[in-house]
Design a protein around this motif. Structure first.
Motif, PDB file in Angstrom:
ATOM      1  N   ARG A   1       0.826  -1.209   0.000  1.00  0.00           N
ATOM      2  CA  ARG A   1       0.000   0.000   0.000  1.00  0.00           C
ATOM      3  C   ARG A   1       0.860   1.259   0.000  1.00  0.00           C
ATOM      4  O   ARG A   1       0.388   2.343  -0.250  1.00  0.00           O
ATOM      5  CB  ARG A   1      -0.975  -0.004   1.165  1.00  0.00           C
ATOM      6  N   TYR A   2       2.152   1.120   0.285  1.00  0.00           N
ATOM      7  CA  TYR A   2       3.064   2.259   0.283  1.00  0.00           C
ATOM      8  C   TYR A   2       3.837   2.383  -1.018  1.00  0.00           C
ATOM      9  O   TYR A   2       4.483   3.378  -1.264  1.00  0.00           O
ATOM     10  CB  TYR A   2       4.055   2.150   1.442  1.00  0.00           C
ATOM     11  N   VAL A   3       3.804   1.365  -1.835  1.00  0.00           N
ATOM     12  CA  VAL A   3       4.501   1.371  -3.104  1.00  0.00           C
ATOM     13  C   VAL A   3       3.466   1.265  -4.206  1.00  0.00           C
ATOM     14  O   VAL A   3       2.616   0.393  -4.186  1.00  0.00           O
ATOM     15  CB  VAL A   3       5.497   0.182  -3.200  1.00  0.00           C
ATOM     16  N   ARG A   4       3.558   2.135  -5.162  1.00  0.00           N
ATOM     17  CA  ARG A   4       2.566   2.167  -6.223  1.00  0.00           C
ATOM     18  C   ARG A   4       3.163   1.597  -7.501  1.00  0.00           C
ATOM     19  O   ARG A   4       4.173   2.081  -7.976  1.00  0.00           O
ATOM     20  CB  ARG A   4       2.150   3.607  -6.438  1.00  0.00           C
ATOM     21  N   TYR A   5       2.531   0.565  -8.015  1.00  0.00           N
ATOM     22  CA  TYR A   5       2.990  -0.065  -9.243  1.00  0.00           C
ATOM     23  C   TYR A   5       1.981   0.244 -10.340  1.00  0.00           C
ATOM     24  O   TYR A   5       0.984  -0.442 -10.479  1.00  0.00           O
ATOM     25  CB  TYR A   5       3.098  -1.575  -9.090  1.00  0.00           C
ATOM     26  N   SER A   6       2.230   1.278 -11.073  1.00  0.00           N
ATOM     27  CA  SER A   6       1.336   1.584 -12.178  1.00  0.00           C
ATOM     28  C   SER A   6       2.092   2.390 -13.209  1.00  0.00           C
ATOM     29  O   SER A   6       3.127   2.958 -12.928  1.00  0.00           O
ATOM     30  CB  SER A   6       0.112   2.361 -11.699  1.00  0.00           C
ATOM     31  N   ALA A   7       1.554   2.400 -14.382  1.00  0.00           N
ATOM     32  CA  ALA A   7       2.122   3.196 -15.456  1.00  0.00           C
ATOM     33  C   ALA A   7       1.036   4.092 -16.005  1.00  0.00           C
ATOM     34  O   ALA A   7      -0.084   3.658 -16.236  1.00  0.00           O
ATOM     35  CB  ALA A   7       2.666   2.290 -16.550  1.00  0.00           C
ATOM     36  N   VAL A   8       1.381   5.340 -16.163  1.00  0.00           N
ATOM     37  CA  VAL A   8       0.455   6.287 -16.771  1.00  0.00           C
ATOM     38  C   VAL A   8       0.339   5.933 -18.249  1.00  0.00           C
ATOM     39  O   VAL A   8       1.335   5.622 -18.905  1.00  0.00           O
ATOM     40  CB  VAL A   8       0.983   7.732 -16.589  1.00  0.00           C
ATOM     41  N   ARG A   9      -0.860   5.967 -18.749  1.00  0.00           N
ATOM     42  CA  ARG A   9      -1.070   5.754 -20.190  1.00  0.00           C
ATOM     43  C   ARG A   9      -1.011   7.103 -20.880  1.00  0.00           C
ATOM     44  O   ARG A   9      -1.652   8.064 -20.440  1.00  0.00           O
ATOM     45  CB  ARG A   9      -2.427   5.098 -20.443  1.00  0.00           C
ATOM     46  N   VAL A  10      -0.243   7.184 -21.943  1.00  0.00           N
ATOM     47  CA  VAL A  10      -0.160   8.392 -22.752  1.00  0.00           C
ATOM     48  C   VAL A  10      -0.864   8.109 -24.057  1.00  0.00           C
ATOM     49  O   VAL A  10      -0.490   7.192 -24.786  1.00  0.00           O
ATOM     50  CB  VAL A  10       1.301   8.820 -23.005  1.00  0.00           C
ATOM     51  N   ILE A  11      -1.881   8.894 -24.336  1.00  0.00           N
ATOM     52  CA  ILE A  11      -2.676   8.701 -25.550  1.00  0.00           C
ATOM     53  C   ILE A  11      -2.471   9.917 -26.439  1.00  0.00           C
ATOM     54  O   ILE A  11      -2.846  11.019 -26.077  1.00  0.00           O
ATOM     55  CB  ILE A  11      -4.160   8.515 -25.198  1.00  0.00           C
ATOM     56  N   ALA A  12      -1.856   9.763 -27.516  1.00  0.00           N
ATOM     57  CA  ALA A  12      -1.283   8.572 -28.115  1.00  0.00           C
ATOM     58  C   ALA A  12       0.160   8.877 -28.505  1.00  0.00           C
ATOM     59  O   ALA A  12       0.456   9.956 -29.019  1.00  0.00           O
ATOM     60  CB  ALA A  12      -2.069   8.160 -29.341  1.00  0.00           C
ATOM     61  N   ARG A  13       1.001   7.899 -28.295  1.00  0.00           N
ATOM     62  CA  ARG A  13       2.412   8.082 -28.662  1.00  0.00           C
ATOM     63  C   ARG A  13       2.565   8.317 -30.149  1.00  0.00           C
ATOM     64  O   ARG A  13       3.481   9.020 -30.594  1.00  0.00           O
ATOM     65  CB  ARG A  13       3.231   6.870 -28.240  1.00  0.00           C
ATOM     66  N   ARG A  14       1.659   7.762 -30.906  1.00  0.00           N
ATOM     67  CA  ARG A  14       1.721   7.944 -32.359  1.00  0.00           C
ATOM     68  C   ARG A  14       1.671   9.429 -32.719  1.00  0.00           C
ATOM     69  O   ARG A  14       2.310   9.864 -33.682  1.00  0.00           O
ATOM     70  CB  ARG A  14       0.573   7.198 -33.034  1.00  0.00           C
ATOM     71  N   THR A  15       0.935  10.210 -31.964  1.00  0.00           N
ATOM     72  CA  THR A  15       0.872  11.653 -32.197  1.00  0.00           C
ATOM     73  C   THR A  15       2.270  12.259 -32.093  1.00  0.00           C
ATOM     74  O   THR A  15       2.658  13.083 -32.927  1.00  0.00           O
ATOM     75  CB  THR A  15      -0.068  12.316 -31.168  1.00  0.00           C
ATOM     76  N   LEU A  16       3.010  11.855 -31.087  1.00  0.00           N
ATOM     77  CA  LEU A  16       4.375  12.357 -30.919  1.00  0.00           C
ATOM     78  C   LEU A  16       5.256  11.899 -32.076  1.00  0.00           C
ATOM     79  O   LEU A  16       6.013  12.698 -32.645  1.00  0.00           O
ATOM     80  CB  LEU A  16       4.962  11.866 -29.596  1.00  0.00           C
ATOM     81  N   ASN A  17       5.141  10.620 -32.427  1.00  0.00           N
ATOM     82  CA  ASN A  17       5.954  10.079 -33.522  1.00  0.00           C
ATOM     83  C   ASN A  17       5.634  10.753 -34.852  1.00  0.00           C
ATOM     84  O   ASN A  17       6.537  11.044 -35.639  1.00  0.00           O
ATOM     85  CB  ASN A  17       5.763   8.567 -33.635  1.00  0.00           C
ATOM     86  N   ASP A  18       4.350  10.991 -35.115  1.00  0.00           N
ATOM     87  CA  ASP A  18       3.950  11.663 -36.356  1.00  0.00           C
ATOM     88  C   ASP A  18       4.514  13.075 -36.408  1.00  0.00           C
ATOM     89  O   ASP A  18       4.958  13.546 -37.458  1.00  0.00           O
ATOM     90  CB  ASP A  18       2.427  11.701 -36.499  1.00  0.00           C
ATOM     91  N   PHE A  19       4.484  13.768 -35.273  1.00  0.00           N
ATOM     92  CA  PHE A  19       5.020  15.125 -35.241  1.00  0.00           C
ATOM     93  C   PHE A  19       6.521  15.105 -35.521  1.00  0.00           C
ATOM     94  O   PHE A  19       7.020  15.908 -36.313  1.00  0.00           O
ATOM     95  CB  PHE A  19       4.736  15.797 -33.896  1.00  0.00           C
ATOM     96  N   VAL A  20       7.234  14.197 -34.884  1.00  0.00           N
ATOM     97  CA  VAL A  20       8.679  14.080 -35.116  1.00  0.00           C
ATOM     98  C   VAL A  20       8.942  13.790 -36.586  1.00  0.00           C
ATOM     99  O   VAL A  20       9.836  14.381 -37.201  1.00  0.00           O
ATOM    100  CB  VAL A  20       9.297  12.995 -34.207  1.00  0.00           C
ATOM    101  N   GLU A  21       8.156  12.885 -37.151  1.00  0.00           N
ATOM    102  CA  GLU A  21       8.332  12.537 -38.565  1.00  0.00           C
ATOM    103  C   GLU A  21       8.107  13.757 -39.464  1.00  0.00           C
ATOM    104  O   GLU A  21       8.780  13.912 -40.473  1.00  0.00           O
ATOM    105  CB  GLU A  21       7.394  11.393 -38.950  1.00  0.00           C
ATOM    106  N   SER A  22       7.172  14.626 -39.080  1.00  0.00           N
ATOM    107  CA  SER A  22       6.907  15.832 -39.876  1.00  0.00           C
ATOM    108  C   SER A  22       8.103  16.784 -39.875  1.00  0.00           C
ATOM    109  O   SER A  22       8.205  17.637 -40.749  1.00  0.00           O
ATOM    110  CB  SER A  22       5.660  16.558 -39.357  1.00  0.00           C
ATOM    111  N   LEU A  23       9.009  16.618 -38.931  1.00  0.00           N
ATOM    112  CA  LEU A  23      10.205  17.461 -38.847  1.00  0.00           C
ATOM    113  C   LEU A  23      11.416  16.843 -39.537  1.00  0.00           C
ATOM    114  O   LEU A  23      12.491  17.457 -39.546  1.00  0.00           O
ATOM    115  CB  LEU A  23      10.556  17.743 -37.381  1.00  0.00           C
ATOM    116  N   ARG A  24      11.245  15.642 -40.091  1.00  0.00           N
ATOM    117  CA  ARG A  24      12.376  14.953 -40.730  1.00  0.00           C
ATOM    118  C   ARG A  24      13.001  15.877 -41.781  1.00  0.00           C
ATOM    119  O   ARG A  24      12.314  16.484 -42.575  1.00  0.00           O
ATOM    120  CB  ARG A  24      11.941  13.648 -41.374  1.00  0.00           C
TER     121      ARG A  24
END
Length: 130
Positions: A12-35
């Motif tokens: 109860r003192y240690v939290r095991y979770s991962a935040v979901r980021v929606i959507a990583r593809r958005t970040l990847n598409d933006f990076v690709e637009s800067l190629r």
């Protein structure tokens, strides 16, 4: 050991979770637009770092985001603006703290950021600057 209460559940003192980021593809598409641009590699590195940090984050309030990202701007109860690659780019997200989900709402240059309403902007696929 004397005095050690072994009946306490430490989970109860240690939290095991991962935040979901929606959507990583958005970040990847933006990076690709800067190629081909001078910023491509630096923006990719900055967004990759932000993504991994966000995934591992334990944020339950805007104040906790601000503790980690002192330069982040808190805009309302759920909107946060992150500076990317110094302050050349801006990333606008909405965070659902209870469900541990980060929704990418907008990503662009600082100059483009000055023309949006950060409180209402929604990501439009392939036209994030409109």
């Amino acid at each position: 050991m004397p005095g050690l209460d072994t009946s306490v559940s430490w989970t109860r003192y240690v939290r095991y979770s991962a935040v979901r980021v929606i959507a990583r593809r958005t970040l990847n598409d933006f990076v690709e637009s800067l190629r081909g641009s001078k910023d491509h590699k630096a923006v990719k590195a900055a967004l990759d770092a932000w993504f991994h940090e966000a995934q591992a984050a334990i944020w339950s309030s805007p104040a906790e985001v601000k503790e980690i990202y002192g330069n982040a701007s808190i805009v309302g109860a759920d909107r946060v603006v992150f500076n990317i690659k110094g302050n050349d780019y801006r990333l606008v997200v909405a965070i659902d703290y209870q469900r541990e989900i980060v929704f990418i709402k907008w990503l662009g240059t600082h100059k483009e950021y000055d023309r949006i309403d950060v409180g209402t902007v929604q990501y439009a696929h392939k036209t994030n600057q409109k």
